[in-house]
Design an enzyme around this catalytic site. Structure first.
Site, PDB file in Angstrom:
ATOM      1  N   ASP A  58       0.811  -1.223   0.000  1.00  0.00           N
ATOM      2  CA  ASP A  58       0.000   0.000   0.000  1.00  0.00           C
ATOM      3  C   ASP A  58       0.841   1.268   0.000  1.00  0.00           C
ATOM      4  OD1 ASP A  58      -2.248  -1.709   0.320  1.00  0.00           O
ATOM      5  OD2 ASP A  58      -1.897  -1.732   2.477  1.00  0.00           O
ATOM      6  N   LYS A 114       2.267   2.354  -5.046  1.00  0.00           N
ATOM      7  CA  LYS A 114       2.944   1.883  -6.270  1.00  0.00           C
ATOM      8  C   LYS A 114       2.125   2.191  -7.513  1.00  0.00           C
ATOM      9  CE  LYS A 114       3.018  -2.234  -4.536  1.00  0.00           C
ATOM     10  NZ  LYS A 114       2.624  -1.932  -3.161  1.00  0.00           N
ATOM     11  N   GLY A 161      -4.528  -4.022  -4.289  1.00  0.00           N
ATOM     12  CA  GLY A 161      -5.500  -3.041  -4.757  1.00  0.00           C
ATOM     13  C   GLY A 161      -4.771  -1.764  -5.096  1.00  0.00           C
ATOM     14  N   HIS A 162      -4.886  -1.340  -6.330  1.00  0.00           N
ATOM     15  CA  HIS A 162      -4.217  -0.106  -6.743  1.00  0.00           C
ATOM     16  C   HIS A 162      -5.265   0.959  -7.029  1.00  0.00           C
ATOM     17  CE1 HIS A 162      -0.415  -2.382  -8.271  1.00  0.00           C
ATOM     18  NE2 HIS A 162      -0.548  -2.383  -6.969  1.00  0.00           N
ATOM     19  N   GLN A 222       1.993  -5.718  -3.305  1.00  0.00           N
ATOM     20  CA  GLN A 222       2.386  -5.875  -1.899  1.00  0.00           C
ATOM     21  C   GLN A 222       3.746  -5.184  -1.645  1.00  0.00           C
ATOM     22  OE1 GLN A 222       1.198  -9.167  -3.410  1.00  0.00           O
ATOM     23  NE2 GLN A 222      -0.757  -8.283  -2.920  1.00  0.00           N
TER      24      GLN A 222
HETATM   25  P1  IMP Z   1      -2.676 -12.750   1.607  1.00  0.00           P
HETATM   26  O1  IMP Z   1      -1.783 -12.182   0.579  1.00  0.00           O
HETATM   27  O2  IMP Z   1      -4.131 -12.481   1.358  1.00  0.00           O
HETATM   28  O3  IMP Z   1      -2.404 -14.200   1.876  1.00  0.00           O
HETATM   29  O4  IMP Z   1      -2.371 -11.996   2.996  1.00  0.00           O
HETATM   30  C1  IMP Z   1      -1.131 -12.139   3.688  1.00  0.00           C
HETATM   31  C2  IMP Z   1      -0.708 -10.844   4.345  1.00  0.00           C
HETATM   32  O5  IMP Z   1      -0.357  -9.887   3.329  1.00  0.00           O
HETATM   33  C3  IMP Z   1      -1.802 -10.167   5.186  1.00  0.00           C
HETATM   34  O6  IMP Z   1      -1.179  -9.499   6.269  1.00  0.00           O
HETATM   35  C4  IMP Z   1      -2.395  -9.147   4.241  1.00  0.00           C
HETATM   36  O7  IMP Z   1      -2.995  -8.077   4.916  1.00  0.00           O
HETATM   37  C5  IMP Z   1      -1.146  -8.712   3.501  1.00  0.00           C
HETATM   38  N1  IMP Z   1      -1.429  -8.188   2.148  1.00  0.00           N
HETATM   39  C6  IMP Z   1      -1.747  -8.879   1.039  1.00  0.00           C
HETATM   40  N2  IMP Z   1      -1.916  -8.075  -0.005  1.00  0.00           N
HETATM   41  C7  IMP Z   1      -1.682  -6.828   0.445  1.00  0.00           C
HETATM   42  C8  IMP Z   1      -1.650  -5.545  -0.197  1.00  0.00           C
HETATM   43  O8  IMP Z   1      -1.869  -5.394  -1.393  1.00  0.00           O
HETATM   44  N3  IMP Z   1      -1.360  -4.501   0.611  1.00  0.00           N
HETATM   45  C9  IMP Z   1      -1.069  -4.641   1.923  1.00  0.00           C
HETATM   46  N4  IMP Z   1      -1.072  -5.817   2.554  1.00  0.00           N
HETATM   47  C10 IMP Z   1      -1.367  -6.896   1.820  1.00  0.00           C
END
Ligand code: IMP
Length: 428
Positions: free
Chosen positions: A13, A16, A40-41, A223
């Site tokens: 977040d 990017k 999410g962008h 991420q």
């Molecule tokens: P997962 O990717 O859904 O398996 O989540 C694993 C961890 O990564 C969790 O702490 C999520 O909140 C975090 N996470 C996954 N995608 C994002 C993102 O795009 N932004 C911020 N945190 C993310």
């Protein structure tokens, strides 16, 4: 400009989407190379806001080739919704290409994500519950279904049947849950396959051809570094590789083809989900940053945890990704704070450590060592060059750069494209 990788230098977040969108203006191709619809962008163009989870933000330009590479896991229902929404808003999706080798997320992945999180209770990871972890697990376990398999009308039913059989067994016998209906999933996914077929090809060939022709290519990470499966705060990470090296694997190019790597970081830090966060602020300042920065997840709407800029994390991201430049976003959010702080190291049992520790036990005991700086009260959202910023803000940025160990190439002072200060020639 040739080839530029844009990655998140914190816990995701970082903004990017904005940096990629900015670079995309001069790019011929934008490649998303890992993650899934956990990302999410948000991109704001003039007065229109676009929220995208899978499609590279370059799609907002009519002339850019946009690639979803083999390292991405695709939920077809989400992708089709996103395509439909863009088309409805008058954005053409004709330039989208999807890798044959990308893996597909099925309803059993989402179910398993949910029940696994429930089972973990207090130790849950705080995933987005989009099925990302289970889909990558299947990929590693060599039972995943790729886009090319989904499109194969002869092979797909048997592959799906075998997977549903074994997943239903886990869902019902281990978790006491409901089983999935094979026929229903098969029908839905046959429909998705037909709708997506026209976008699918061997994207590695397209990307390598573009490299050969000297085209400008942006590789858009998702991420952030601290959520990387190898280098993040394991196990509180995602199941793929948000770091720069993954651009090669996820796009199907060799490391010799990467020209430049840019790490995006906020002027402070946020994190969603569970796991360590040394500079977290559980006080009024944290709440103020959340409010001023609109720090709520694009994907899940969850409030983000907020804290000061962490220079140890910054330095770590520079090292792990080989960053050429940092892009610092959302500097405007800190306007009005009397004092701003940067963490320069961690105090661990009376000793200062400067490198990010692997042990979560150690990390949990780390107390940030801060340098304090006088804040600024001016509205900086109209600043367009470095000299427009108050001297306190410039000093703050200089120190972020010094502590992290990389020059700053771009500063964000608002969500719009124009609210950007360029401090280096990103394109050459
Ligand atoms: P997962 O990717 O859904 O398996 O989540 C694993 C961890 O990564 C969790 O702490 C999520 O909140 C975090 N996470 C996954 N995608 C994002 C993102 O795009 N932004 C911020 N945190 C993310």
């Amino acid at each position: 400009m040739s080839t530029v990788v844009v990655i998140g230098a914190q816990w995701g977040d970082e903004g990017k989407g904005k940096v990629t969108d900015f670079l995309a203006e001069k790019a011929d191709m934008v490649v998303r190379y890992m993650g899934g619809n956990n990302a999410g962008h948000t991109v704001v163009v003039e007065d229109r806001e676009f929220k995208m989870h899978l499609i590279p933000s370059g799609i907002l330009y009519p002339d850019k080739m946009c690639i979803i590479g083999s390292g991405v896991v695709i939920d077809p229902a989400v992708l089709l919704k996103e395509l439909e929404s863009l088309e409805k808003q008058g954005i053409s999706t004709a330039n989208l290409r999807i890798s044959q080798r990308a893996h597909v997320i099925f309803p059993y992945h989402q179910k398993l994500d949910q029940v696994e999180e429930e089972r973990k209770g207090n130790n849950k990871i705080g995933t987005t519950c989009r099925g990302i972890g289970p889909a990558y697990t299947d990929k590693s376990a060599r039972v995943g279904i790729r886009v090319i398999d989904l499109l194969d009308a002869e092979e797909f039913p048997a592959l799906l049947e075998a997977n549903i059989k074994s997943k239903n067994q886990i869902l019902t016998e281990v978790y006491n849950g409901k089983s999935l209906d094979y026929g229903e999933v098969l029908n839905n996914f046959k429909g998705y396959a037909e709708a997506l077929r026209k976008y699918v090809c061997d994207t590695s060939i397209l990307v390598n051809d573009a490299v050969q022709q000297g085209q400008n290519i942006v590789f858009e990470g998702a991420q952030g570094t601290l959520l990387d499966l190898d280098h993040g705060t394991y196990p509180y990470v995602t199941s793929s590789h948000p770091t720069a090296a993954a651009a090669c694997l996820g796009a199907g190019i060799g490391p010799t083809r990467i020209g430049r790597v840019i790490g995006v970081a906020k002027a402070y830090t946020t994190r969603v989900g569970e796991g360590p966060f040394p500079t977290e602020l559980n006080d009024d300042t944290g709440a103020l940053i959340r409010k001023q920065g609109g720090e709520y997840g694009t994907t899940t709407g969850r409030p983000r945890r907020c804290g000061w800029y962490d220079g140890v994390v910054g330095r770590y991201a520079v090292r792990i990704n080989g960053l050429d430049y940092l892009a610092i976003t959302k500097l405007d959010v800190l306007s009005g704070l009397e004092t701003v702080r940067i963490c320069t190291g961690y105090n661990y049992r009376g000793e200062v450590i400067n490198e990010f520790p692997a042990s979560l036990k150690v990390l949990n005991e780390c107390v940030p060592v801060y340098e304090d700086f006088p804040g600024w009260s001016e509205d900086i959202t109209k600043a367009r060059k470095l000299e427009d910023l108050p001297v306190q803000a410039r000093r703050y940025l200089d120190r972020i750069s010094e502590i992290s160990g990389a020059p700053i190439a771009l500063i964000g002072v608002g969500s719009r494209r124009a609210q950007t200060i360029l401090t280096a020639d990103l394109y050459n």
